[in-house]
Motif scaffolding. Sequence first.
Motif: not given
Length: 86
Positions: A19-20, A23, A77, A81
């Motif tokens: 996910a990071k 992003l 994000y 998370e």
Amino acid sequence: RVIFPELTSERRAQLLKLAKSKLEEARISVRSVRDEVMKDLEKDFKAGEISEDDKFSARERIQKEVEDCNNKMESLYYTKEAELQK
């Protein structure tokens, strides 16, 4: 009926890392689009199609849109998370 097992801590860490990275990829693509638009704006200004005031106001609007987009992406994000850490 499909049954999914609970996520392991290792898999959660992998998903957070993914996910990071997504992003960051999104931020890079937004910046590249912003740079292209700024170059087009500068070309129009040099060609005399727009005034200097229009150029600066357009730059401010573009930067505000980029910041809004980045804020939305960050909030998505952080939501993801928090969802993964449950």
